[in-house]
Design a protein around this motif. Structure first.
Motif, mmCIF file in Angstrom:
data_model
loop_
_atom_site.group_PDB
_atom_site.id
_atom_site.type_symbol
_atom_site.label_atom_id
_atom_site.label_comp_id
_atom_site.label_asym_id
_atom_site.label_seq_id
_atom_site.Cartn_x
_atom_site.Cartn_y
_atom_site.Cartn_z
ATOM 1 N N LYS A 63 0.829 -1.208 0.000
ATOM 2 C CA LYS A 63 0.000 0.000 0.000
ATOM 3 C C LYS A 63 0.863 1.259 0.000
ATOM 4 N N LYS A 64 2.037 1.153 0.621
ATOM 5 C CA LYS A 64 2.947 2.295 0.689
ATOM 6 C C LYS A 64 3.827 2.409 -0.543
ATOM 7 N N GLY A 65 3.715 1.459 -1.471
ATOM 8 C CA GLY A 65 4.504 1.494 -2.691
ATOM 9 C C GLY A 65 5.875 0.870 -2.547
ATOM 10 N N LEU A 66 6.041 -0.012 -1.551
ATOM 11 C CA LEU A 66 7.318 -0.673 -1.322
ATOM 12 C C LEU A 66 7.297 -2.072 -1.904
ATOM 13 N N THR A 67 8.391 -2.484 -2.481
ATOM 14 C CA THR A 67 8.507 -3.841 -3.028
ATOM 15 C C THR A 67 8.848 -4.816 -1.901
ATOM 16 N N LEU A 68 8.823 -6.098 -2.221
ATOM 17 C CA LEU A 68 9.123 -7.124 -1.215
ATOM 18 C C LEU A 68 10.557 -6.983 -0.706
ATOM 19 N N LYS A 69 11.485 -6.636 -1.600
ATOM 20 C CA LYS A 69 12.886 -6.452 -1.198
ATOM 21 C C LYS A 69 13.013 -5.304 -0.192
ATOM 22 N N GLU A 70 12.307 -4.205 -0.448
ATOM 23 C CA GLU A 70 12.362 -3.057 0.468
ATOM 24 C C GLU A 70 11.713 -3.385 1.805
ATOM 25 N N LEU A 71 10.624 -4.166 1.778
ATOM 26 C CA LEU A 71 9.970 -4.567 3.023
ATOM 27 C C LEU A 71 10.884 -5.457 3.862
ATOM 28 N N LEU A 72 11.581 -6.383 3.214
ATOM 29 C CA LEU A 72 12.481 -7.272 3.949
ATOM 30 C C LEU A 72 13.684 -6.509 4.499
ATOM 31 N N GLN A 73 14.108 -5.448 3.819
ATOM 32 C CA GLN A 73 15.208 -4.633 4.343
ATOM 33 C C GLN A 73 14.795 -3.914 5.617
ATOM 34 N N GLN A 74 13.505 -3.579 5.728
ATOM 35 C CA GLN A 74 13.050 -2.874 6.914
ATOM 36 C C GLN A 74 12.897 -3.787 8.126
ATOM 37 N N THR A 75 12.996 -5.098 7.944
ATOM 38 C CA THR A 75 12.944 -5.996 9.104
ATOM 39 C C THR A 75 14.199 -5.856 9.960
ATOM 40 N N SER A 76 15.256 -5.263 9.417
ATOM 41 C CA SER A 76 16.465 -5.013 10.212
ATOM 42 C C SER A 76 16.614 -3.531 10.539
ATOM 43 N N HIS A 77 15.489 -2.811 10.588
ATOM 44 C CA HIS A 77 15.500 -1.382 10.894
ATOM 45 C C HIS A 77 15.862 -1.161 12.361
ATOM 46 N N HIS A 78 16.457 -0.004 12.665
ATOM 47 C CA HIS A 78 16.892 0.267 14.051
ATOM 48 C C HIS A 78 15.724 0.562 14.976
ATOM 49 N N ASN A 79 14.594 1.013 14.435
ATOM 50 C CA ASN A 79 13.435 1.355 15.252
ATOM 51 C C ASN A 79 12.547 0.124 15.429
ATOM 52 N N ALA A 80 12.196 -0.186 16.678
ATOM 53 C CA ALA A 80 11.416 -1.389 16.978
ATOM 54 C C ALA A 80 10.001 -1.283 16.419
ATOM 55 N N LYS A 81 9.414 -0.092 16.418
ATOM 56 C CA LYS A 81 8.050 0.072 15.907
ATOM 57 C C LYS A 81 7.988 -0.182 14.407
ATOM 58 N N VAL A 82 9.029 0.220 13.688
ATOM 59 C CA VAL A 82 9.070 -0.005 12.242
ATOM 60 C C VAL A 82 9.208 -1.495 11.968
ATOM 61 N N ARG A 83 10.086 -2.188 12.705
ATOM 62 C CA ARG A 83 10.246 -3.635 12.532
ATOM 63 C C ARG A 83 8.937 -4.374 12.812
ATOM 64 N N LYS A 84 8.267 -3.980 13.889
ATOM 65 C CA LYS A 84 7.012 -4.637 14.278
ATOM 66 C C LYS A 84 5.947 -4.397 13.209
ATOM 67 N N GLY A 85 5.850 -3.180 12.714
ATOM 68 C CA GLY A 85 4.863 -2.852 11.690
ATOM 69 C C GLY A 85 5.082 -3.627 10.423
ATOM 70 N N ILE A 86 6.294 -3.775 9.990
ATOM 71 C CA ILE A 86 6.589 -4.521 8.769
ATOM 72 C C ILE A 86 6.283 -6.004 8.945
ATOM 73 N N LEU A 87 6.636 -6.561 10.101
ATOM 74 C CA LEU A 87 6.346 -7.984 10.336
ATOM 75 C C LEU A 87 4.852 -8.244 10.405
ATOM 76 N N LEU A 88 4.090 -7.310 10.981
ATOM 77 C CA LEU A 88 2.636 -7.464 11.003
ATOM 78 C C LEU A 88 2.071 -7.342 9.594
ATOM 79 N N TYR A 89 2.645 -6.475 8.792
ATOM 80 C CA TYR A 89 2.175 -6.293 7.419
ATOM 81 C C TYR A 89 2.477 -7.530 6.580
ATOM 82 N N LEU A 90 3.653 -8.141 6.804
ATOM 83 C CA LEU A 90 4.016 -9.326 6.019
ATOM 84 C C LEU A 90 3.239 -10.571 6.422
ATOM 85 N N SER A 91 2.754 -10.605 7.667
ATOM 86 C CA SER A 91 2.034 -11.813 8.131
ATOM 87 C C SER A 91 0.597 -11.847 7.665
#
Length: 91
Positions: A63-91
């Motif tokens: 929905k945000k216009g990010l590809t799967l590669k960009e979403l997986l890169q954000q799983t190693s983001h320094h901010n915990a809220k961003v990591r949690k949001g991406i994992l919830l979005y991928l599940s």
């Protein structure tokens, strides 16, 4: 008299190695002899990976216009809220 001449020669030899430079009042100090110049002059910096005009046609995007590669890169983001949001979005 001979001793005074010998003493003056020793003072001259000693002064050559450690010559003190007289500086005028209000002038900036010159850079040291072992200073390294760290300035970089460039007309343009080209980053091929971060192109604004990157084509995403034919790729699945979120929905945000990010590809799967960009979403997986954000799983190693320094901010915990961003990591949690991406994992919830991928599940």
């Amino acid at each position: 008299m001979v001793r005074s001449k010998a003493a003056s020669k020793k003072q001259q030899k000693r002064g050559i190695d450690f010559k003190k430079i007289k500086r005028k009042l209000g002038r900036k100090l010159p850079p040291p002899k072992n200073a390294t110049d760290t300035q970089i002059k460039s007309r343009a910096i080209i980053l091929p990976e971060q192109s604004v005009a990157a084509e995403k046609t034919g790729l699945a995007v979120s929905k945000k216009g990010l590809t799967l590669k960009e979403l997986l890169q954000q799983t190693s983001h320094h901010n915990a809220k961003v990591r949690k949001g991406i994992l919830l979005y991928l599940s």
